[in-house]
Design a protein around this motif. Sequence first.
Motif, short mmCIF file in Angstrom:
data_model
loop_
_atom_site.label_atom_id
_atom_site.label_comp_id
_atom_site.label_asym_id
_atom_site.label_seq_id
_atom_site.Cartn_x
_atom_site.Cartn_y
_atom_site.Cartn_z
N ARG A 88 0.77 -1.18 -0.02
CA ARG A 88 0.06 -0.12 0.01
C ARG A 88 0.86 1.20 -0.13
O ARG A 88 0.65 2.14 -0.89
N ASN A 89 1.91 1.28 0.85
CA ASN A 89 2.86 2.45 0.84
C ASN A 89 3.64 2.65 -0.49
O ASN A 89 3.57 3.83 -0.98
N ASP A 91 2.32 1.62 -3.48
CA ASP A 91 1.13 2.09 -4.24
C ASP A 91 0.96 3.64 -4.43
O ASP A 91 0.81 4.14 -5.23
N ASN A 92 0.84 4.12 -3.21
CA ASN A 92 0.48 5.56 -2.89
C ASN A 92 1.73 6.46 -3.36
O ASN A 92 1.46 7.36 -4.23
N ASP A 95 1.02 6.22 -7.38
CA ASP A 95 0.04 7.12 -7.67
C ASP A 95 0.65 8.55 -8.00
O ASP A 95 0.16 9.25 -8.45
N ALA A 96 1.53 8.54 -7.01
CA ALA A 96 2.10 10.17 -6.92
C ALA A 96 3.22 10.50 -7.95
O ALA A 96 3.44 11.83 -8.02
#
Length: 218
Positions: A88-89, A91-92, A95-96
């Motif tokens: 999750r970290n 992927d964030n 996305d950025a």
Amino acid sequence: MASLPENVLKVLKEAIARVPQKVLWKYEGEMVDKPKNVMTRKWFPQRDILLHPNVKLFISHGGTSGVYKAVDAGVPLLGFPIYYDQPRNIDNLVDAGMAISLDLFSVTTDTVFNAIMEIADNDRYQQNAKIASDRFKDRPMSPVESVVYWTEYVLRHNGAPHLKSHALNLTWYQYFLVDIISTFLFVGFVLFFIIYCGLKMICKRVNTFFHSVKAKRE
């Protein structure tokens, strides 16, 4: 890193050996066939290194601490998430627009090398990392000021019991929802028992009916 499977470690070493930049690699023990452009240590001052202006890229598994340091320093990241919050970290950050994510156990020398060079040579990742850093730092007070404020807040309000989680006042069976789960299981068992008895009664009536019809025909 020293505990990685030998085939994965070989891929990483071969890919990094092709990188023109120097690489600092946190590694426990002595590395066999260490690339010439690599310096290994059991520990590095991670935050100080990430804040150095010449750093091009941070390779990480995506733990929360490392991700915060990378965002704070505005450094692009190549992630190899493994478990828990790491996917999750990463992927964030993807996305950025400041990171690339790869599966550690299915990479090849080319995929690792291409990902490293893509981040190192493409200014877009650096620019997006700086944008993320600016957003991260845009807050009413610095982290140090925040720590000081909330420490003094707790002292002023005698431990700030109003901020404590109500879970602290629950018994163990309430905290783990044992009473709720038990209630649902009991209700489910009762419903299942009623349905079972109903179907059993219906089957018995049906069998009785067919037996009576068969007896009349005979």
